[in-house]
Design a protein around this motif. Structure first.
Motif, PDB file in Angstrom:
ATOM      1  N   LEU A   1      73.124  -0.952  29.482  1.00 10.76           N
ATOM      2  CA  LEU A   1      73.716   0.367  29.724  1.00 10.76           C
ATOM      3  C   LEU A   1      72.881   1.099  30.756  1.00 10.76           C
ATOM      4  O   LEU A   1      71.708   1.415  30.518  1.00 10.76           O
ATOM      5  N   GLY A   2      73.456   1.345  31.928  1.00 11.03           N
ATOM      6  CA  GLY A   2      72.758   2.040  33.007  1.00 11.03           C
ATOM      7  C   GLY A   2      73.562   3.208  33.525  1.00 11.03           C
ATOM      8  O   GLY A   2      74.458   3.717  32.842  1.00 11.03           O
ATOM      9  N   GLY A   3      73.248   3.642  34.741  1.00 11.81           N
ATOM     10  CA  GLY A   3      73.920   4.787  35.338  1.00 11.81           C
ATOM     11  C   GLY A   3      74.853   4.378  36.457  1.00 11.81           C
ATOM     12  O   GLY A   3      74.848   3.228  36.910  1.00 11.81           O
ATOM     13  N   PHE A   4      75.686   5.325  36.904  1.00 10.68           N
ATOM     14  CA  PHE A   4      76.581   5.062  38.023  1.00 10.68           C
ATOM     15  C   PHE A   4      75.787   4.700  39.276  1.00 10.68           C
ATOM     16  O   PHE A   4      74.646   5.160  39.459  1.00 10.68           O
ATOM     17  N   VAL A   5      76.414   3.918  40.133  1.00 11.10           N
ATOM     18  CA  VAL A   5      75.817   3.563  41.419  1.00 11.10           C
ATOM     19  C   VAL A   5      76.828   3.898  42.516  1.00 11.10           C
ATOM     20  O   VAL A   5      77.561   3.026  42.998  1.00 11.10           O
ATOM     21  N   PRO A   6      76.932   5.182  42.905  1.00  5.86           N
ATOM     22  CA  PRO A   6      77.918   5.569  43.927  1.00  5.86           C
ATOM     23  C   PRO A   6      77.615   4.927  45.271  1.00  5.86           C
ATOM     24  O   PRO A   6      76.478   4.965  45.748  1.00  5.86           O
ATOM     25  N   GLU A   7      78.636   4.313  45.878  1.00  6.10           N
ATOM     26  CA  GLU A   7      78.449   3.615  47.146  1.00  6.10           C
ATOM     27  C   GLU A   7      78.300   4.608  48.296  1.00  6.10           C
ATOM     28  O   GLU A   7      78.913   5.675  48.314  1.00  6.10           O
ATOM     29  N   GLY A   8      77.465   4.231  49.267  1.00 11.53           N
ATOM     30  CA  GLY A   8      77.315   5.037  50.467  1.00 11.53           C
ATOM     31  C   GLY A   8      76.501   6.293  50.283  1.00 11.53           C
ATOM     32  O   GLY A   8      76.509   7.171  51.157  1.00 11.53           O
ATOM     33  N   GLU A   9      75.784   6.444  49.167  1.00 12.57           N
ATOM     34  CA  GLU A   9      74.969   7.626  48.915  1.00 12.57           C
ATOM     35  C   GLU A   9      73.507   7.225  48.738  1.00 12.57           C
ATOM     36  O   GLU A   9      73.203   6.118  48.276  1.00 12.57           O
ATOM     37  N   GLU A  10      72.627   8.122  49.109  1.00 10.19           N
ATOM     38  CA  GLU A  10      71.213   7.912  48.829  1.00 10.19           C
ATOM     39  C   GLU A  10      70.963   8.235  47.362  1.00 10.19           C
ATOM     40  O   GLU A  10      71.117   9.388  46.938  1.00 10.19           O
ATOM     41  N   LEU A  11      70.595   7.234  46.616  1.00 10.88           N
ATOM     42  CA  LEU A  11      70.459   7.404  45.171  1.00 10.88           C
ATOM     43  C   LEU A  11      69.176   8.142  44.819  1.00 10.88           C
ATOM     44  O   LEU A  11      68.142   7.974  45.476  1.00 10.88           O
ATOM     45  N   SER A  12      69.243   8.947  43.758  1.00  8.16           N
ATOM     46  CA  SER A  12      68.035   9.544  43.211  1.00  8.16           C
ATOM     47  C   SER A  12      67.139   8.439  42.679  1.00  8.16           C
ATOM     48  O   SER A  12      67.569   7.293  42.476  1.00  8.16           O
ATOM     49  N   GLU A  13      65.880   8.757  42.446  1.00  8.91           N
ATOM     50  CA  GLU A  13      64.943   7.768  41.913  1.00  8.91           C
ATOM     51  C   GLU A  13      65.442   7.218  40.581  1.00  8.91           C
ATOM     52  O   GLU A  13      65.324   6.018  40.301  1.00  8.91           O
TER      53      GLU A  13
ATOM     54  N   VAL B   1      84.593  -8.490  26.658  1.00 15.32           N
ATOM     55  CA  VAL B   1      84.514  -8.077  28.060  1.00 15.32           C
ATOM     56  C   VAL B   1      83.928  -9.212  28.901  1.00 15.32           C
ATOM     57  O   VAL B   1      82.848  -9.711  28.593  1.00 15.32           O
ATOM     58  N   PRO B   2      84.617  -9.634  29.972  1.00 17.81           N
ATOM     59  CA  PRO B   2      84.059 -10.674  30.854  1.00 17.81           C
ATOM     60  C   PRO B   2      82.778 -10.194  31.517  1.00 17.81           C
ATOM     61  O   PRO B   2      82.569  -8.988  31.687  1.00 17.81           O
ATOM     62  N   PRO B   3      81.889 -11.098  31.904  1.00 16.06           N
ATOM     63  CA  PRO B   3      80.655 -10.696  32.586  1.00 16.06           C
ATOM     64  C   PRO B   3      80.973  -9.898  33.856  1.00 16.06           C
ATOM     65  O   PRO B   3      81.983 -10.114  34.512  1.00 16.06           O
ATOM     66  N   GLY B   4      80.104  -8.958  34.176  1.00 18.24           N
ATOM     67  CA  GLY B   4      80.298  -8.138  35.364  1.00 18.24           C
ATOM     68  C   GLY B   4      79.827  -6.721  35.118  1.00 18.24           C
ATOM     69  O   GLY B   4      79.306  -6.390  34.047  1.00 18.24           O
ATOM     70  N   SER B   5      80.002  -5.863  36.112  1.00 16.66           N
ATOM     71  CA  SER B   5      79.615  -4.453  35.988  1.00 16.66           C
ATOM     72  C   SER B   5      80.863  -3.594  35.863  1.00 16.66           C
ATOM     73  O   SER B   5      81.880  -3.848  36.522  1.00 16.66           O
ATOM     74  N   TYR B   6      80.777  -2.571  35.010  1.00 20.75           N
ATOM     75  CA  TYR B   6      81.926  -1.721  34.723  1.00 20.75           C
ATOM     76  C   TYR B   6      81.478  -0.260  34.618  1.00 20.75           C
ATOM     77  O   TYR B   6      80.484   0.038  33.941  1.00 20.75           O
ATOM     78  N   ASP B   7      82.208   0.627  35.257  1.00 22.83           N
ATOM     79  CA  ASP B   7      81.994   2.055  35.053  1.00 22.83           C
ATOM     80  C   ASP B   7      82.685   2.470  33.767  1.00 22.83           C
ATOM     81  O   ASP B   7      83.815   2.042  33.483  1.00 22.83           O
ATOM     82  N   ILE B   8      82.017   3.286  32.970  1.00 28.37           N
ATOM     83  CA  ILE B   8      82.647   3.837  31.767  1.00 28.37           C
ATOM     84  C   ILE B   8      82.546   5.360  31.822  1.00 28.37           C
ATOM     85  O   ILE B   8      81.513   5.916  32.180  1.00 28.37           O
ATOM     86  N   GLY B   9      83.635   6.014  31.500  1.00 25.88           N
ATOM     87  CA  GLY B   9      83.662   7.477  31.537  1.00 25.88           C
ATOM     88  C   GLY B   9      84.700   8.007  30.573  1.00 25.88           C
ATOM     89  O   GLY B   9      85.556   7.268  30.080  1.00 25.88           O
ATOM     90  N   GLY B  10      84.639   9.284  30.307  1.00 27.02           N
ATOM     91  CA  GLY B  10      85.629   9.916  29.458  1.00 27.02           C
ATOM     92  C   GLY B  10      86.902  10.224  30.230  1.00 27.02           C
ATOM     93  O   GLY B  10      87.014   9.916  31.420  1.00 27.02           O
ATOM     94  N   PRO B  11      87.872  10.869  29.593  1.00 29.37           N
ATOM     95  CA  PRO B  11      89.155  11.134  30.244  1.00 29.37           C
ATOM     96  C   PRO B  11      89.144  12.330  31.192  1.00 29.37           C
ATOM     97  O   PRO B  11      90.106  12.529  31.933  1.00 29.37           O
TER      98      PRO B  11
ATOM     99  N   TRP C   1      77.142  -5.190  32.519  1.00 31.31           N
ATOM    100  CA  TRP C   1      76.432  -3.972  32.927  1.00 31.31           C
ATOM    101  C   TRP C   1      77.409  -2.809  32.839  1.00 31.31           C
ATOM    102  O   TRP C   1      78.355  -2.712  33.613  1.00 31.31           O
ATOM    103  N   LEU C   2      77.193  -1.939  31.866  1.00 28.72           N
ATOM    104  CA  LEU C   2      78.015  -0.735  31.705  1.00 28.72           C
ATOM    105  C   LEU C   2      77.308   0.428  32.381  1.00 28.72           C
ATOM    106  O   LEU C   2      76.120   0.659  32.162  1.00 28.72           O
ATOM    107  N   ARG C   3      78.047   1.184  33.206  1.00 26.08           N
ATOM    108  CA  ARG C   3      77.454   2.269  33.989  1.00 26.08           C
ATOM    109  C   ARG C   3      78.111   3.589  33.609  1.00 26.08           C
ATOM    110  O   ARG C   3      79.334   3.729  33.668  1.00 26.08           O
ATOM    111  N   ALA C   4      77.286   4.551  33.215  1.00 26.12           N
ATOM    112  CA  ALA C   4      77.802   5.831  32.714  1.00 26.12           C
ATOM    113  C   ALA C   4      77.055   6.991  33.357  1.00 26.12           C
ATOM    114  O   ALA C   4      75.959   6.832  33.900  1.00 26.12           O
ATOM    115  N   ALA C   5      77.656   8.169  33.264  1.00 28.17           N
ATOM    116  CA  ALA C   5      77.013   9.402  33.732  1.00 28.17           C
ATOM    117  C   ALA C   5      76.403  10.104  32.517  1.00 28.17           C
ATOM    118  O   ALA C   5      75.703   9.495  31.714  1.00 28.17           O
ATOM    119  N   ILE C   6      76.688  11.364  32.344  1.00 31.26           N
ATOM    120  CA  ILE C   6      76.171  12.146  31.221  1.00 31.26           C
ATOM    121  C   ILE C   6      76.822  11.683  29.918  1.00 31.26           C
ATOM    122  O   ILE C   6      78.039  11.509  29.845  1.00 31.26           O
TER     123      ILE C   6
END
Length: 394
Positions: free
Chosen positions: A110-122, A199-209, A143-148
């Motif tokens: 469980l990690g965080g979002f990885v927005p493309e084309g942006e300079e990521l915070s540390e 869930v098949p292997p891979g990375s997935y964004d997860i978020g609320g509605p 790899w599940l990617r979430a925000a808050i």
């Protein structure tokens, strides 16, 4: 299924252990110091092992002790510590290699979002490093990617809670108008459980509605808590400065607050929702922001139950971080409650509950006391070091 949960003493990890047990899995809870897990009410229902992701020998011995693990959850994060990005990267590589050697079929991370084309915070860059480092030959990775994550006890939620409870006027920097797609902890648990098998292997964004500006998320808590607050536009305030200030006025560890706030300039919405296609949604649908906030503030006064006894994973558990739960909860758990229950009952009968939750002046005073205590604590430490030095010289 036999699963290993690292970070079992953390907010997500402790709730995940309870959910896995309810699902009928065999759980081995991992910790650098397994004896610290005895405070959890699921302690007698799990196996435990000593495991330090930063130590290859400990990893090898830990997997041997854990037995025939099919799925390993990786919930280790050194955020808030010095040079945590380097630590996290090394630990993830070593963990993946040890898991492969032990015959683990799948790692769920469980990690965080990885927005493309942006300079990521540390913080987000570190989360991305870990996701890539966990990929080794012979082991599947989900790899599940979430925000808050919303839920009482969650660091992000507790930051919102303390700011709204303590500040009668809420500063609104321009970056609080950026969109965010939070997710309630019950939905996180749903997808973590699905990730071990369907869930098949891979990375997935997860978020609320819901996707809203950050400031709307803050005022969603204000509404759920029954508060009256005023927002004040404060353009030109960078996230770095805001993080340092927030770290001083709320009881969350300074470095942790700074690192989390530093990520708020990045895009915090899902880029895809393939996880819904492959795993579906909870029976009642994903939890809305309004419902998540309403459920998180319930039961905020009183001694919280153990994790397995929670009626709702969004409520506070007694084993959540000592600073979580808001001022009244902290006072009850670690202050007046230490003297006697009758004392606290008298305190509540005199109106302490409404005082701590709804009276802005009391919140401001409470905040200033924290700042003074922080400064005085550093002063006391400096004085101790001075006397220690003098004593050594003598």
């Amino acid at each position: 299924m036999r699963v290993l949960v690292t970070g079992a003493s953390g907010y997500i990890g402790s709730r995940l252990v309870a959910s896995l047990l309810k699902a009928g899995d065999e759980v081995c809870a991992a910790s650098r110091q397994p004896q610290t897990l005895t405070r959890f009410d699921w302690w007698h229902d799990v196996d435990t092992c000593a495991l330090d992701a930063g130590d290859p020998l400990s990893l090898r011995e830990g997997f041997e002790q854990a037995g025939d693990v099919e799925v390993a959850y990786y919930l280790v994060h050194a955020i808030g510590q010095a040079d945590y990005r380097s630590q996290d990267l090394t630990s993830a590589r070593q963990f993946a290699e040890a898991a492969a050697a032990a015959g683990v079929r799948r790692i769920v991370y469980l990690g965080g979002f990885v927005p493309e084309g942006e300079e990521l915070s540390e913080h987000l860059a570190s989360r991305a490093d870990v996701g890539e480092a966990l990929s080794v030959d012979g082991v599947e990775v989900v790899w599940l990617r979430a925000a808050i994550v919303i839920g009482a006890g969650s660091t992000s939620y507790e930051m919102l809670r303390y700011l709204a409870d303590r500040l009668p006027v809420l500063p609104l920097p321009s970056w609080l108008s950026h969109p965010v797609q939070p997710i309630a902890v019950d939905d996180v648990l749903f997808y973590l459980l699905a990730a071990r098998s369907t869930v098949p292997p891979g990375s997935y964004d997860i978020g609320g509605p819901d996707t809203v500006p950050y400031q709307d998320l803050l005022f969603a808590y204000v509404e759920a808590a029954g508060l009256t607050r005023v927002g004040l536009r404060t353009p030109g305030v960078p996230t770095g400065l805001a993080g340092r200030v927030i770290g001083k006025i709320i009881p969350i560890p300074d470095a942790l607050a700074e690192d989390l706030v530093g990520s708020l300039h990045n895009t915090m919405t899902t880029s895809e929702e393939r996880i819904v296609d492959v795993a579906g949604e909870p029976e009642s649908g994903r939890t809305t922001i309004a419902d998540a906030m309403r459920r998180s503030v319930q039961g905020r006064v009183g001694t919280p139950p153990g994790v397995s006894e929670l009626k709702d994973p969004l409520r506070l558990a007694v084993t959540d971080a000592a600073w979580s739960g808001g001022d009244a909860s902290v006072i009850r758990r670690y202050g007046v409650a230490a003297s006697s229950k009758p004392t606290w009952d008298l305190f509540e009968s005199l109106g302490a509950r409404s005082l701590l939750y709804s009276w802005p002046v009391a919140a401001v005073v409470r905040t200033n006391l924290d700042v003074v205590d922080s400064v005085s604590g550093r002063t006391r430490s400096a004085i101790r070091r001075l006397f220690d030095d003098r004593n050594r010289e003598a």
